[in-house]
Design a protein around this motif. Structure first.
Motif, PDB file in Angstrom:
ATOM      1  N   LEU A  58      -3.489 -10.897   4.618  1.00 54.19           N
ATOM      2  CA  LEU A  58      -3.103 -11.278   5.969  1.00 54.19           C
ATOM      3  C   LEU A  58      -3.960 -12.433   6.476  1.00 54.19           C
ATOM      4  CD1 LEU A  58      -1.323 -10.598   8.436  1.00 54.19           C
ATOM      5  CD2 LEU A  58      -3.099  -8.977   9.123  1.00 54.19           C
ATOM      6  N   GLU A  59      -5.276 -12.332   6.268  1.00 56.27           N
ATOM      7  CA  GLU A  59      -6.176 -13.384   6.747  1.00 56.27           C
ATOM      8  C   GLU A  59      -5.941 -14.695   5.996  1.00 56.27           C
ATOM      9  OE1 GLU A  59     -10.923 -14.313   7.520  1.00 56.27           O
ATOM     10  OE2 GLU A  59     -10.319 -12.345   6.762  1.00 56.27           O
ATOM     11  N   ALA A  60      -5.807 -14.626   4.674  1.00 57.52           N
ATOM     12  CA  ALA A  60      -5.558 -15.842   3.894  1.00 57.52           C
ATOM     13  C   ALA A  60      -4.245 -16.494   4.318  1.00 57.52           C
ATOM     14  CB  ALA A  60      -5.545 -15.524   2.398  1.00 57.52           C
ATOM     15  N   GLY A  61      -3.226 -15.690   4.514  1.00 62.24           N
ATOM     16  CA  GLY A  61      -1.936 -16.232   4.950  1.00 62.24           C
ATOM     17  C   GLY A  61      -2.013 -16.841   6.332  1.00 62.24           C
ATOM     18  N   PRO A 106      -0.647   2.103   5.322  1.00 59.37           N
ATOM     19  CA  PRO A 106      -2.026   2.473   4.965  1.00 59.37           C
ATOM     20  C   PRO A 106      -3.021   2.238   6.099  1.00 59.37           C
ATOM     21  CG  PRO A 106      -1.003   1.266   3.175  1.00 59.37           C
ATOM     22  CD  PRO A 106      -0.048   1.200   4.337  1.00 59.37           C
ATOM     23  N   HIS A 107      -2.938   1.085   6.765  1.00 62.09           N
ATOM     24  CA  HIS A 107      -3.896   0.813   7.842  1.00 62.09           C
ATOM     25  C   HIS A 107      -3.700   1.775   9.014  1.00 62.09           C
ATOM     26  CE1 HIS A 107      -0.420  -1.456   9.275  1.00 62.09           C
ATOM     27  NE2 HIS A 107      -0.966  -1.427  10.476  1.00 62.09           N
ATOM     28  N   GLU A 108      -2.452   2.167   9.265  1.00 60.48           N
ATOM     29  CA  GLU A 108      -2.192   3.120  10.336  1.00 60.48           C
ATOM     30  C   GLU A 108      -2.766   4.494   9.993  1.00 60.48           C
ATOM     31  OE1 GLU A 108       2.066   2.010  12.147  1.00 60.48           O
ATOM     32  OE2 GLU A 108       2.039   2.248   9.956  1.00 60.48           O
ATOM     33  N   LEU A 154     -10.116   7.546   2.885  1.00 57.37           N
ATOM     34  CA  LEU A 154     -11.043   6.766   2.056  1.00 57.37           C
ATOM     35  C   LEU A 154     -10.327   6.164   0.850  1.00 57.37           C
ATOM     36  CD1 LEU A 154     -14.135   9.138   2.162  1.00 57.37           C
ATOM     37  CD2 LEU A 154     -13.912   6.907   3.289  1.00 57.37           C
ATOM     38  N   THR A 155      -9.386   6.902   0.272  1.00 58.48           N
ATOM     39  CA  THR A 155      -8.619   6.422  -0.871  1.00 58.48           C
ATOM     40  C   THR A 155      -7.797   5.194  -0.501  1.00 58.48           C
ATOM     41  OG1 THR A 155      -8.479   8.651  -1.780  1.00 58.48           O
ATOM     42  CG2 THR A 155      -6.822   7.079  -2.531  1.00 58.48           C
ATOM     43  N   VAL A 157      -6.073  -1.147   2.186  1.00 56.81           N
ATOM     44  CA  VAL A 157      -6.118  -1.749   3.517  1.00 56.81           C
ATOM     45  C   VAL A 157      -6.925  -3.044   3.476  1.00 56.81           C
ATOM     46  CG1 VAL A 157      -6.934  -1.425   5.893  1.00 56.81           C
ATOM     47  CG2 VAL A 157      -5.802   0.460   4.690  1.00 56.81           C
ATOM     48  N   ARG A 158      -8.061  -3.017   2.789  1.00 54.90           N
ATOM     49  CA  ARG A 158      -8.905  -4.209   2.681  1.00 54.90           C
ATOM     50  C   ARG A 158      -8.137  -5.333   1.984  1.00 54.90           C
ATOM     51  NH1 ARG A 158     -12.980  -1.820   0.703  1.00 54.90           N
ATOM     52  NH2 ARG A 158     -13.977  -1.445   2.686  1.00 54.90           N
ATOM     53  N   GLY A 159      -7.413  -5.004   0.920  1.00 56.19           N
ATOM     54  CA  GLY A 159      -6.622  -6.006   0.211  1.00 56.19           C
ATOM     55  C   GLY A 159      -5.520  -6.576   1.088  1.00 56.19           C
TER      56      GLY A 159
END
Length: 154
Positions: free
Chosen positions: A104-107, A58-60, A91-92, A97-99
């Motif tokens: 990723l950041e929390a981990g 998704p991020h790609e 956009l969908t 991606v945000r989730g």
């Protein structure tokens, strides 16, 4: 008498101007990218470790559409132009991606703390002003990730 904090000419004569936080952060970002690239992404095989060989993540997909639209990436010969459906698709994917980025950041924050990094060190890495801000950020992220996990399990 001029105020060195509001008068731009006063800083020219001041041999000890206060550090520019934005400039320091930009320099750290450059240094961070170079360090990781040099140590862990020096070859095509190393860079490919974080992507699936046959499925676009998704991020790609979001980055690709954005890069093509902005001109940062060029279309191959015969490749169709980015259209409204491509933009809608990107956009969908943004909430997903945000989730993923939250997870990723929390981990990464959990692992950093598990490896002995202090909250002041974490705050510095994140560009936050205080250890408390870093802790609060982690708690918010962890709460969002837990809430998403619970919703996904229902």
């Amino acid at each position: 008498m001029t105020d060195p904090m509001t008068d731009p000419m006063a800083s020219i004569s001041d041999p000890f101007p206060p550090p520019d936080a934005q400039q320091a952060r930009a320099q750290r970002v450059h240094t961070a990218l170079f360090r990781v690239a040099e140590r862990h992404a020096a070859t095509e095989e190393q860079r490919a470790r974080q992507t699936h060989p046959s499925v676009l993540g998704p991020h790609e997909a979001v980055r690709l559409v954005a890069f093509l639209m902005s001109g940062a990436a060029r279309l191959d010969e015969g490749e169709p132009e980015v259209d409204r459906a491509d933009i809608t698709a990107a956009l969908t994917l943004l909430p997903l991606v945000r989730g993923e980025l939250d997870e990723l950041e929390a981990g990464l924050l959990r692992m950093a703390r598990g490896r002995g990094m202090t909250w002041p060190e974490v705050a510095f890495g994140l560009g936050l002003g205080t250890p408390q801000a870093a802790r609060q950020r982690y708690e918010r992220l962890a709460g969002r990730v837990r809430a998403t996990d619970e919703t996904d399990q229902e």
